[in-house]
Design a protein around this motif. Structure first.
Motif, PDB file in Angstrom:
ATOM      1  N   PRO A 105       1.319  -0.914  -0.077  1.00 21.85           N
ATOM      2  CA  PRO A 105      -0.179   0.074   0.356  1.00 21.85           C
ATOM      3  C   PRO A 105       1.043   1.652  -0.029  1.00 21.85           C
ATOM      4  O   PRO A 105       2.086   0.645  -0.170  1.00 21.85           O
ATOM      5  CB  PRO A 105      -0.604  -0.106   1.161  1.00 21.85           C
ATOM      6  CG  PRO A 105      -0.964  -1.596   1.669  1.00 21.85           C
ATOM      7  CD  PRO A 105       0.311  -1.893   0.938  1.00 21.85           C
ATOM      8  N   ASN A 106       0.192   2.513  -0.807  1.00 19.97           N
ATOM      9  CA  ASN A 106       1.018   3.540   0.248  1.00 19.97           C
ATOM     10  C   ASN A 106       0.134   4.217   0.937  1.00 19.97           C
ATOM     11  O   ASN A 106      -1.063   4.484   1.392  1.00 19.97           O
ATOM     12  CB  ASN A 106       0.553   4.309  -1.357  1.00 19.97           C
ATOM     13  CG  ASN A 106       1.261   3.727  -2.494  1.00 19.97           C
ATOM     14  OD1 ASN A 106       2.613   3.585  -2.620  1.00 19.97           O
ATOM     15  ND2 ASN A 106       0.723   3.021  -3.929  1.00 19.97           N
ATOM     16  N   TRP A 107       1.610   5.478   1.367  1.00 19.92           N
ATOM     17  CA  TRP A 107       0.394   6.329   2.154  1.00 19.92           C
ATOM     18  C   TRP A 107       0.061   7.800   1.888  1.00 19.92           C
ATOM     19  O   TRP A 107       1.137   8.033   1.049  1.00 19.92           O
ATOM     20  CB  TRP A 107       1.279   6.592   4.176  1.00 19.92           C
ATOM     21  CG  TRP A 107       0.805   7.648   4.681  1.00 19.92           C
ATOM     22  CD1 TRP A 107       2.083   8.935   4.931  1.00 19.92           C
ATOM     23  CD2 TRP A 107       0.158   7.797   5.658  1.00 19.92           C
ATOM     24  NE1 TRP A 107       1.164   9.303   5.554  1.00 19.92           N
ATOM     25  CE2 TRP A 107      -0.033   9.241   6.085  1.00 19.92           C
ATOM     26  CE3 TRP A 107      -0.814   6.777   5.460  1.00 19.92           C
ATOM     27  CZ2 TRP A 107      -0.702   9.474   6.843  1.00 19.92           C
ATOM     28  CZ3 TRP A 107      -1.780   7.315   6.737  1.00 19.92           C
ATOM     29  CH2 TRP A 107      -1.812   8.776   7.228  1.00 19.92           C
ATOM     30  N   PRO A 117      -3.338  -0.350  -3.758  1.00 17.91           N
ATOM     31  CA  PRO A 117      -3.317  -0.267  -5.433  1.00 17.91           C
ATOM     32  C   PRO A 117      -4.199  -1.397  -6.129  1.00 17.91           C
ATOM     33  O   PRO A 117      -4.209  -1.298  -7.262  1.00 17.91           O
ATOM     34  CB  PRO A 117      -2.101   0.134  -5.848  1.00 17.91           C
ATOM     35  CG  PRO A 117      -0.949  -0.376  -5.392  1.00 17.91           C
ATOM     36  CD  PRO A 117      -1.785  -0.349  -3.934  1.00 17.91           C
ATOM     37  N   CYS A 118      -3.963  -2.194  -4.885  1.00 17.54           N
ATOM     38  CA  CYS A 118      -4.153  -3.817  -5.845  1.00 17.54           C
ATOM     39  C   CYS A 118      -6.085  -3.569  -6.120  1.00 17.54           C
ATOM     40  O   CYS A 118      -6.104  -4.059  -6.928  1.00 17.54           O
ATOM     41  CB  CYS A 118      -3.394  -5.032  -5.325  1.00 17.54           C
ATOM     42  SG  CYS A 118      -1.984  -5.127  -5.643  1.00 17.54           S
ATOM     43  N   HIS A 119      -6.196  -3.862  -4.843  1.00 18.01           N
ATOM     44  CA  HIS A 119      -7.270  -3.588  -4.660  1.00 18.01           C
ATOM     45  C   HIS A 119      -8.441  -2.773  -3.798  1.00 18.01           C
ATOM     46  O   HIS A 119     -10.216  -3.582  -4.094  1.00 18.01           O
ATOM     47  CB  HIS A 119      -7.813  -5.528  -4.417  1.00 18.01           C
ATOM     48  CG  HIS A 119      -7.430  -6.602  -5.087  1.00 18.01           C
ATOM     49  ND1 HIS A 119      -6.533  -6.700  -4.703  1.00 18.01           N
ATOM     50  CD2 HIS A 119      -7.384  -7.022  -6.602  1.00 18.01           C
ATOM     51  CE1 HIS A 119      -6.054  -8.095  -5.401  1.00 18.01           C
ATOM     52  NE2 HIS A 119      -6.356  -7.645  -5.992  1.00 18.01           N
ATOM     53  N   GLY A 120      -7.776  -1.851  -3.706  1.00 20.97           N
ATOM     54  CA  GLY A 120      -8.099  -0.796  -2.986  1.00 20.97           C
ATOM     55  C   GLY A 120      -8.808  -0.646  -1.273  1.00 20.97           C
ATOM     56  O   GLY A 120      -9.752  -0.473  -0.887  1.00 20.97           O
ATOM     57  N   SER A 121      -8.307  -2.145  -0.784  1.00 15.69           N
ATOM     58  CA  SER A 121      -8.378  -1.831   0.594  1.00 15.69           C
ATOM     59  C   SER A 121      -7.890  -0.346   1.295  1.00 15.69           C
ATOM     60  O   SER A 121      -6.629   0.031   0.747  1.00 15.69           O
ATOM     61  CB  SER A 121      -7.194  -2.996   1.304  1.00 15.69           C
ATOM     62  OG  SER A 121      -8.215  -3.860   1.029  1.00 15.69           O
ATOM     63  N   GLY A 122      -8.331  -0.373   2.291  1.00 12.87           N
ATOM     64  CA  GLY A 122      -7.707   0.909   3.081  1.00 12.87           C
ATOM     65  C   GLY A 122      -7.088   0.941   4.366  1.00 12.87           C
ATOM     66  O   GLY A 122      -8.227   0.287   4.922  1.00 12.87           O
TER      67      GLY A 122
END
Ligand code: FES
Length: 178
Positions: A105-107, A117-122
């Motif tokens: 993920p990105n901060w 960025p892969c499946h939108g998890s936050g």
């Protein structure tokens, strides 16, 4: 009947001796190649196969280098860790691996969350999953303060998160209070 001229230009047919010599040479050539190949494999056996892996214990600096209420992304690429210091001066090391299928993920500072960025998890800044298919919060690494006053991250110790549980409560030892 061939005349002398025809005899001289006719291709030479190998005699029995020449054929035998040819096959003998071919056989020795094959044996020599086999022995050479075996010697190389044998010699290779004595050289260790070394695998260079990045260090698992890394120093990331003094607590004063991490401002309260910030996510430090400097060590994401090199060590796969985000250092988070919250407003209560608790520091923890988040593992940069999405708990869905392992993407990074990105901060996103402006949205105050980690976004995969892969499946939108936050994930919130404490690592708790709040959207997308991620089944549980981000994991954390062991974090300690060592003699020279620096923070040491030990990546060989992973505090695994549990679905629907606050990681602060599941793994209180993953927090360094400064
Ligand atoms: Fe991160 Fe799927 S791997 S949402």
């Amino acid at each position: 009947m061939m005349d002398k001229k025809e005899k001289a230009s006719a291709p030479k047919v190998p005699t029995g001796d020449a054929r035998r010599r040819f096959f003998l040479k071919a056989a020795w050539g094959g044996i020599a190649s086999f022995l050479l190949g075996s010697a190389v494999v044998f010699a290779r056996f004595f050289y260790p196969r070394v695998l260079f892996e990045p260090p698992t214990r890394v120093k990331v600096g003094k607590p004063s280098e991490f401002l309260p209420g910030t996510v430090d992304t400097r060590f994401k690429d090199q060590y796969g860790v985000w250092i988070v210091r919250d407003d209560e001066n608790r520091i923890f090391a988040l593992r940069t691996v999405c708990t869905h299928l392992g993407c990074t993920p990105n901060w996103i500072e402006s949205r105050n969350k980690f976004k995969c960025p892969c499946h939108g998890s936050g994930y919130l800044r404490n690592g708790v999953n709040v959207e997308g298919p991620a089944p549980r919060p981000l994991d954390r690494y062991k974090i300690t303060l060592v003699d020279d006053g620096q923070i040491l991250i030990d990546k060989s110790v992973i505090y695994r998160s549990v679905a629907d549980k606050d990681p602060d409560e599941t793994n209180p030892q993953s927090i360094l209070i400064v």
